[in-house]
Design an enzyme around this catalytic site. Structure first.
Site, short mmCIF file in Angstrom:
data_model
loop_
_atom_site.label_atom_id
_atom_site.label_comp_id
_atom_site.label_asym_id
_atom_site.label_seq_id
_atom_site.Cartn_x
_atom_site.Cartn_y
_atom_site.Cartn_z
N LYS A 50 -14.04 -5.20 49.31
CA LYS A 50 -14.05 -3.84 49.87
C LYS A 50 -15.29 -3.11 49.35
CE LYS A 50 -11.10 -0.13 48.95
NZ LYS A 50 -9.88 0.70 49.15
N GLN A 88 -3.78 11.34 51.61
CA GLN A 88 -2.82 10.49 50.90
C GLN A 88 -1.37 10.94 51.05
OE1 GLN A 88 -2.16 7.77 49.17
NE2 GLN A 88 -4.14 7.08 49.85
#
Ligand code: NAD
Length: 331
Positions: free
Chosen positions: A71, A143
């Site tokens: 990533k 989130q």
């Protein structure tokens, strides 16, 4: 024979996965790590000071699951104002362990949201009191919904208390919880949320403690999610001193997690950490043993969590032919 490369843009990914399937995947990744069966070199950083930017490189390999990926995340703080781009841009490259071919390149935003939520879910399952009923969330940004969904699958949430510097965001998250049949209240203060909940999530980019020691009560569990970089913190270090502190990874947490500031000041060290969560997930160390304990989980995000989540997304994308296919880059 050469495989085509699947490209998954952010818009291809929304709702690809159900949080109920991601939580056990993340738990399995923790178990693999606890058993010493993962490869995860420390995050590497490239710095671009003249552009106020940094690039994080996160490689991970889970041989038992035959899954590997890298990533890349950039944090370029001037992007929104100077370039009309998001501050965070994240890209995941899935590598076939078999041939080394890149098999998929995907935007990493959705995977990061799902895995970060699921991590809090797993930590809550392993560390919170079993009679916890009230969830508190401080910071209702991107989130927020992921945290809510993951934790409601890991504890019996009967009420949500949420607050945000931007009250409308807290109201939106409260409204969303109610659409899932969970009574919710958007609170004006962090104090109300902390005092009223059994399990707390902090998910803000704060660089000073916003959760005070005197608000935290016996038996609480806290997931510290927001602190991702040196110099940042969300909870009063006095809370850490009187809690059972669990980290996802000591090296990452001591450099960039909730404990990084007290560690850098010499006020906290490894002896203050009870365990890494992988050891608890693998059954090598017990989780909560006393209902009166305060437990704090400091999560910085592990590459292996991105790997397992991204491969699950890829599996769905292959099945449903999401995104687009291009010819292999190396031919
Ligand atoms: N630990 C991990 O693995 C992990 C993974 C992803 C994101 N993060 C971090 O989590 C944090 C939240 O991420 P996000 O994508 O939701 O960001 P976001 O910017 O979408 O949301 C953050 C929210 O926090 C609110 N906020 C800021 N300061 C506050 C305060 N003092 N009190 C109450 N609310 C406050 C903001 O108004 C915003 O709504 C970031 O710091 C991010 O870097 C950590």
């Amino acid at each position: 024979m050469a495989r085509k490369l699947r490209i998954l843009r952010a818009s291809d990914l929304n709702d690809t996965l159900d949080m109920r399937e991601v939580v056990p995947l993340i738990e399995q990744a923790f178990v693999e790590r606890g058993l010493g069966r993962t490869e995860m070199p420390p995050k590497s950083y490239l710095h671009f000071p003249s552009h106020d930017g940094v690039l994080l490189i996160m490689p991970g390999n889970l041989p038992q699951m035959d899954e590997a990926a890298v990533k890349l995340i950039n944090v370029h703080t001037r992007n929104p104002t100077d370039h009309g781009l998001p501050t965070l841009i994240s890209t995941i490259v899935l590598i076939s362990p078999d041939t080394g071919e890149p098999v998929c390149i995907m935007d990493g935003t959705y995977v990061t949201g799902m895995r970060t939520g699921a991590v809090s879910g797993v930590a809550t399952k392993l560390l919170a009191r079993s009679d916890s009923r009230v969830l508190g969330i401080v910071g209702a940004g991107f989130q927020g919904p992921f945290q809510f969904h993951a934790i409601r699958h890991c504890m019996q949430v009967e009420r949500l208390l949420v607050t945000d510097l931007v009250p409308e965001r807290a109201r939106q998250l409260a409204h969303m919880a109610e659409t899932f049949g969970i009574p919710a209240q958007a609170c004006e203060t962090i104090e109300e949320v902390v005092k009223g909940c059994d399990v707390l999530v902090t998910a803000t980019p704060s660089d000073r403690p916003i959760v005070r020691d005197e608000w935290v009560h016996e038996g609480m569990h806290i997931n510290c999610v927001g602190t991702y970089a040196r110099g940042k913190q969300e909870v009063d270090p006095a809370i850490l001193k009187r809690s059972i502190v669990v980290v996802d990874d000591w090296t990452q947490a001591s450099h960039a997690g909730e404990i990084n500031v007290p560690v850098s000041r010499g006020e906290f060290d490894r002896s203050g950490v009870y365990a890494e969560l992988p050891a608890i997930a693998a059954g090598l160390t017990p989780g909560r043993t006393d209902d009166r304990d305060i437990t704090v989980f400091d999560t910085t995000g592990l590459a292996i969590q991105d790997v397992v989540t991204a491969w699950k997304v890829f599996e769905v994308a292959e099945r449903e032919n999401l995104g687009s296919l291009i010819e292999p880059l190396y031919t």
